[in-house]
Structures are given as C-alpha cells and as structure tokens.
Design an enzyme around this catalytic site. Structure first.
Site, PDB file in Angstrom:
ATOM      1  N   ARG A 223       0.919  -1.048  -0.016  1.00 51.35           N
ATOM      2  CA  ARG A 223       0.113   0.042  -0.029  1.00 51.35           C
ATOM      3  C   ARG A 223       0.712   1.139   0.087  1.00 51.35           C
ATOM      4  NH1 ARG A 223      -3.554  -2.823  -1.366  1.00 51.35           N
ATOM      5  NH2 ARG A 223      -5.477  -3.129  -0.495  1.00 51.35           N
ATOM      6  N   GLU A 252      -4.164   7.261  -5.043  1.00 54.11           N
ATOM      7  CA  GLU A 252      -4.604   6.372  -6.770  1.00 54.11           C
ATOM      8  C   GLU A 252      -5.738   6.766  -7.180  1.00 54.11           C
ATOM      9  OE1 GLU A 252      -3.732   2.401  -5.205  1.00 54.11           O
ATOM     10  OE2 GLU A 252      -1.753   2.594  -5.323  1.00 54.11           O
ATOM     11  N   HIS A 271      -1.015  -0.085  -9.681  1.00 56.84           N
ATOM     12  CA  HIS A 271      -1.888  -1.078  -8.779  1.00 56.84           C
ATOM     13  C   HIS A 271      -2.316  -2.006  -9.645  1.00 56.84           C
ATOM     14  CE1 HIS A 271      -4.039  -1.071  -4.560  1.00 56.84           C
ATOM     15  NE2 HIS A 271      -3.387  -2.112  -4.853  1.00 56.84           N
TER      16      HIS A 271
END
Length: 306
Positions: A223, A252, A271
């Site tokens: 993360r 994000e 991601h």
C-alpha cells in the site's frame, strides 16, 4: 432470499457461487455512497476499493458482512463495522502468486533499469546507467504472510539471502527472520508486503532511507500509505537509494503531476499486482465463500475486525 451487493465486473465464479447458494446478487459500479445505499435491505457485500464507514453501515440495518475483494482492508473502518455488528473479511493468499510475481518483476525492472533501456531505444533518453542483478543479493521482505512467503519461494534459484520480518517467526526458505534494522542496513532490495494500518503508515520514512545502502532498491507491492512519499522522492532524487519499483502510491490513481513520474530511477505500475485471471477468480470465490458462511451463521475464515 438474502441479497448481496457486488461490483460490476466481479469474477463470474463469485456470482455463480452466490446464486448457487440461493442469494440474490445486486451489481453496480460501487463508485459512490448512493451505489451502496440504493438497496438498504442488503445482507452482505463484496467490496472493491470504495471507502465504507459508519455513514454507509448505519443505513444498512440488515448487513451482516463486508467481504473485501483482496487482502487490504484499509478502506473499511473496522471500528465502525464492529459497532454496527458487521463482520469484515479479506482473502489472504488468494492473490499471493500474482502479487509475488509482480514484486519479482519490479525487482528485475528497477534493479537493472530495464525501463530506461526501453526509453533509450525510442530515443527519449540518453543511454541508461548500469543496473544491478538480483542474483546473489540480500533481499529484505517486510511482511511475511502469504505474499511475502511466495516472494521468498519465487526467489529460489537466484541464490539470494532473504531477510524476512514479521510479527511472528516463520520458516524462511532462502534465509532467516531478521529485525527491521538488519533489513534496512543490509538489504540490496527491500520488498514491502505488509498491510496499511495506523502502525505501518509512513513507516518507511526519511530516517529509514538514511539507513539503507545507496545501491538499494525499494519495491512496494503493498500500500502506498506505508511509504512517506516525499521522503521517497528526496531519497531517489539525491541518490540516497538507487531506485524504486512501485505498484502503489499514496493517492490512486496516480496523478500526472506526481513527482515520482519524473524520476528516471523509478518504475511505476498502476496497482495491477493482483490482476491476473487466476487471482481474479480465486479472490472472487474466496470472498463469496466468506459471504455464504456468515449468512449461514457460520464462522468466517478470515475475519479482520473484532
């Protein structure tokens, strides 16, 4: 009939499993709060990334479970869920291979500056600097759950020494358990594979970068909140560390003006670590099974709140 909310595009195997257990499946984009509150008689939900807290939970009186579609659960307020008597689960291990393979890819790309090689071919940059090999290096893995252990396993054959850190001692295939201080000061590559919690937020900060080798590469497939992004930028810009491979950032999706995008020693993916066909199906089925267990008054396998 019980009613469960899923997100558009969820693995079909998850929908099939829910329906086979006589559950009505409601699907939408899960883009805003209204998507969750449109059906206030929900009994469960399989959740992607939208934040869920008391505002939503308090308006769903029949809700019994929030099943996170993945390992991380930082978008769910666990205290609020517990107060509303809602069980929160995740799916540890279901996407471990996909994420671990991505970590290895980031190590290779960032260690050898392969993305700079591509840029030089297209004429975008000057000839790239020489990178370093993964073989025969010390690899620090912070967070040694299913993903961290799979990274260790995949490194077999590279003749590395793994230094692993976790809250509890575990068997390390290619090395040993180590302290954070050992990992920071000795590792040639550091892989972050731990959850984002109040204890881990910004744990990789300016002081940590000072302890790392100036030849070290940081890989984050966990993360973005675990890393102090300003400190990371400064460490990369100044040469305090050699490079970084990031599948996650603090905010994000990553914005076009994120300063990390302008660094030649940083390799970034959006991601995507868990986005393999195999992982998508495995995570979906694991989440659906948790929903069915809870709605059948059985204990879930992977509850993350008290």
């Amino acid at each position: 009939m019980k009613k469960v909310l899923v997100f558009d595009g969820i693995a079909q195997v998850a929908i099939d499993y829910l329906k086979s257990n006589h559950i009505e499946v409601i699907s939408n984009q899960q883009k805003n709060d209204d998507d969750f509150l449109a059906n206030q008689d929900l009994n469960g939900m399989i959740l992607m990334m939208h934040p869920v807290d008391k505002h939503i939970l308090s308006q769903l009186p029949d809700l019994k479970i929030v099943a996170r579609y993945g390992v991380g659960y930082d978008n769910v307020n666990l205290e609020d869920a517990s107060q509303q008597h809602v069980i929160v689960t995740n799916t540890p291990g279901a996407n471990a291979t996909a994420v671990a393979e991505t970590a290895l890819m980031h190590m290779l790309m960032s260690g050898r500056l392969f993305y700079q090689e591509r840029q030089s071919i297209t004429g975008e940059t000057d000839a790239p600097a020489k990178g370093q090999e993964v073989s025969h290096k010390k690899i620090g893995i912070i967070g040694f759950g299913a993903i961290g252990q799979k990274v260790d396993e995949l490194l077999t054959g590279f003749n590395v020494e793994v230094l692993a850190y976790a809250r509890h001692s575990k068997s390390v295939k290619n090395g040993r358990m180590a302290t954070l201080e050992e990992i920071y000061s000795q590792s040639d590559f550091i892989v972050l594979a731990l959850p984002a919690t109040s204890d881990t937020q910004n744990m990789i900060d300016a002081e940590v970068f000072k302890k790392m080798k100036n030849t070290a590469v940081l890989v984050n497939i966990a993360r973005g909140a675990i890393v102090d992004e300003n400190a990371l930028f400064n460490a990369l810009k100044s040469g305090e560390i050699a490079g970084a491979g990031l599948d996650v950032v603090t905010n994000e999706p990553i914005s076009d003006n994120n300063a990390l995008l302008g660094l030649s020693n940083t390799f970034i993916t959006p991601h995507i670590a868990a986005k393999s066909r195999e992982a998508f199906d495995a995570v979906g089925l694991a989440a659906a099974k948790e929903v069915v267990r809870v709605l059948n008054n059985e204990a879930p396998l992977n509850q993350v709140n008290a």
